[in-house]
Design an enzyme around this catalytic site. Structure first.
Site, PDB file in Angstrom:
ATOM      1  N   LYS A  17      51.580  51.601   4.159  1.00 50.08           N
ATOM      2  CA  LYS A  17      50.228  52.036   3.826  1.00 50.08           C
ATOM      3  C   LYS A  17      50.070  53.222   3.405  1.00 50.08           C
ATOM      4  O   LYS A  17      51.205  54.140   3.320  1.00 50.08           O
ATOM      5  CB  LYS A  17      49.478  52.086   5.093  1.00 50.08           C
ATOM      6  N   ALA A 109      53.937  54.574   7.622  1.00 49.96           N
ATOM      7  CA  ALA A 109      53.672  53.291   8.727  1.00 49.96           C
ATOM      8  C   ALA A 109      54.734  52.276   8.848  1.00 49.96           C
ATOM      9  O   ALA A 109      54.571  51.145   9.311  1.00 49.96           O
ATOM     10  CB  ALA A 109      52.369  52.772   8.812  1.00 49.96           C
ATOM     11  N   GLY A 110      56.154  52.639   8.351  1.00 50.37           N
ATOM     12  CA  GLY A 110      56.989  51.509   8.305  1.00 50.37           C
ATOM     13  C   GLY A 110      57.219  50.729   9.700  1.00 50.37           C
ATOM     14  O   GLY A 110      57.285  49.688   9.815  1.00 50.37           O
ATOM     15  N   SER A 112      55.394  50.912  12.360  1.00 51.93           N
ATOM     16  CA  SER A 112      54.080  50.247  12.732  1.00 51.93           C
ATOM     17  C   SER A 112      53.954  48.779  12.197  1.00 51.93           C
ATOM     18  O   SER A 112      53.663  47.785  12.737  1.00 51.93           O
ATOM     19  CB  SER A 112      52.908  50.989  12.710  1.00 51.93           C
ATOM     20  N   ALA A 113      54.471  48.849  10.697  1.00 45.86           N
ATOM     21  CA  ALA A 113      54.583  47.548   9.965  1.00 45.86           C
ATOM     22  C   ALA A 113      55.449  46.570  10.466  1.00 45.86           C
ATOM     23  O   ALA A 113      54.978  45.402  10.796  1.00 45.86           O
ATOM     24  CB  ALA A 113      54.858  47.857   8.598  1.00 45.86           C
ATOM     25  N   ASP A 145      49.034  52.866  13.921  1.00 42.98           N
ATOM     26  CA  ASP A 145      48.924  52.195  12.594  1.00 42.98           C
ATOM     27  C   ASP A 145      49.106  50.729  12.484  1.00 42.98           C
ATOM     28  O   ASP A 145      48.918  49.979  11.616  1.00 42.98           O
ATOM     29  CB  ASP A 145      49.634  52.845  11.766  1.00 42.98           C
TER      30      ASP A 145
HETATM   31  O1  C5P Z   1      50.847  56.180  17.801  1.00 44.27           O
HETATM   32  P1  C5P Z   1      51.876  56.560  16.833  1.00 44.27           P
HETATM   33  O2  C5P Z   1      53.148  56.037  17.153  1.00 44.27           O
HETATM   34  O3  C5P Z   1      51.408  56.566  15.216  1.00 44.27           O
HETATM   35  O4  C5P Z   1      51.944  58.015  17.092  1.00 44.27           O
HETATM   36  C1  C5P Z   1      52.953  58.858  17.012  1.00 44.27           C
HETATM   37  C2  C5P Z   1      52.724  60.318  17.384  1.00 44.27           C
HETATM   38  O5  C5P Z   1      51.984  60.899  16.510  1.00 44.27           O
HETATM   39  C3  C5P Z   1      51.998  60.422  18.715  1.00 44.27           C
HETATM   40  O6  C5P Z   1      52.962  60.460  19.817  1.00 44.27           O
HETATM   41  C4  C5P Z   1      51.400  61.654  18.563  1.00 44.27           C
HETATM   42  O7  C5P Z   1      52.235  62.819  18.723  1.00 44.27           O
HETATM   43  C5  C5P Z   1      50.942  61.766  16.916  1.00 44.27           C
HETATM   44  N1  C5P Z   1      49.611  61.309  16.784  1.00 44.27           N
HETATM   45  C6  C5P Z   1      48.582  62.141  17.063  1.00 44.27           C
HETATM   46  N2  C5P Z   1      47.193  61.594  16.619  1.00 44.27           N
HETATM   47  C7  C5P Z   1      47.084  60.477  16.181  1.00 44.27           C
HETATM   48  C8  C5P Z   1      48.190  59.755  15.884  1.00 44.27           C
HETATM   49  C9  C5P Z   1      49.458  60.039  16.186  1.00 44.27           C
HETATM   50  O8  C5P Z   1      48.648  63.400  17.359  1.00 44.27           O
HETATM   51  N3  C5P Z   1      45.722  60.089  16.134  1.00 44.27           N
END
Ligand code: C5P
Length: 311
Positions: A17, A109-110, A112-113, A145
């Site tokens: 993405k 977002a690899g 998450s993908a 993501d």
């Molecule tokens: O959910 P994801 O794995 O993408 O998030 C990784 C890190 O990115 C979270 O632990 C957080 O530190 C940060 N993050 C954030 N706010 C978001 C998405 C991610 O602070 N909306």
């Protein structure tokens, strides 16, 4: 004659993405930030194959294989195991193979993908036919993501990015991505964002009306001008060398350029497939961005390309 149980496997293709607009709101009590973001799925794909197996395991192939954990931390493995735990009758374990082409820690977002692909693949392998909303909820527990990687196309993300609403859009867009050999940590970029803001009041994030209007009319020039990312300044603060890449792409005629997600990948929008090819050549020849790739968007989210089959 022995009747061995046939091995069955399923392969799912899942796109990377780019965030066309990413507005970061205040830091929440749970450590995340409220977001308003507009995602586009682009044609740079990982392929994830799940096969029934005696133990849970994961293996990655491709140029980024060494950077992806093969332990319980692997997001695809986490997602498959979480889905299995939610079932009344356990269906696991599975072996997961990830053929990886999406850059690791690149802001595309690899991880998450791969989690989204594992959910769709296990759902098909186990014959669950789960509601998409159910997979969204499990996916959101793995990464913010993941629901978008399931959805694909162009969509608005709110909450911490996990609440997805489709966006009315037309047109196909041609992108050039300047990749970086070293990744950036997403938590580190958000932390830098907070540090640069120094406690100042941050308004509730909202996507830009100019960007939404560009998407509605399919106007690539207007979209290029409206690209925006609040994480760009913190990403450039951690990686000042990226500023040179951004200005080179714009100088060579990109309609717009923006750090993708938490970076360090830089996404350039161009006007056509030919224009994208020219930009790739110019960026590579300049030496500022030796690793470039092209992709078009929007494309479908995680989808089955093979199986269930007997191996
Ligand atoms: O959910 P994801 O794995 O993408 O998030 C990784 C890190 O990115 C979270 O632990 C957080 O530190 C940060 N993050 C954030 N706010 C978001 C998405 C991610 O602070 N909306």
């Amino acid at each position: 004659m022995s009747l061995a149980t046939p091995t069955r496997s399923v392969t799912v293709r899942v796109p990377a993405k780019v965030n066309l607009d990413l507005r970061v709101g205040p830091l929440r009590d749970d450590g995340f930030h409220d977001l308003a973001t507009v995602f586009m799925a682009v044609g740079l794909y990982d392929e994830v194959t799940v096969t029934k197996s005696a133990t849970w395991s994961v293996q990655t192939t491709g140029p980024y294989a060494d950077l992806v954990p093969d332990t319980a931390d692997n997001l695809a493995l986490k997602a498959a195991r979480l889905l299995d735990r939610r079932l009344r009758y356990r269906q696991g374990p599975v072996h997961i193979r990830i053929d990886k082409a999406i850059p690791v820690a690149g802001g595309m977002a690899g991880g998450s993908a791969d989690a989204a692909a594992a959910l769709v693949a296990c759902d098909a392998l186990w014959g669950m036919r789960a509601e998409r909303e159910h997979l969204d909820i499990i996916g959101a527990a793995i990464g913010s993501d993941v629901p978008f990687a399931l959805h694909g196309g162009i969509a608005m993300g709110s909450g911490r990015g996990e609440h997805i609403t489709p966006v009315l859009a037309r047109g196909t867009y041609h992108w050039v991505f300047a990749l970086s050999s070293e990744g950036l940590s997403t938590p580190a970029v958000y932390a830098e964002c907070d540090r640069l803001r120094g406690g100042e009041q941050v308004p509730t994030p909202e996507a830009s009306p100019a960007l939404m209007s560009a998407l509605r009319s399919g106007d690539a020039t207007a979209l290029g001008a409206a690209l925006h990312n609040d994480l760009q300044e913190p990403a450039l603060s951690l990686r000042p060398d990226l500023a040179e890449v951004l200005s080179a792409g714009l100088e060579y005629g990109a309609l717009g350029g923006v750090v993708s997600g938490s970076g360090p990948t830089i996404a350039f929008l161009t006007g056509s497939a030919e224009h994208a090819l020219d930009l790739c050549v110019a960026l590579t020849a300049s030496g500022v961005a030796p690793q470039v790739t092209r992709a078009r968007g929007p494309v479908l989210g995680a989808h089955l390309i093979a199986g269930p089959t007997r191996e």
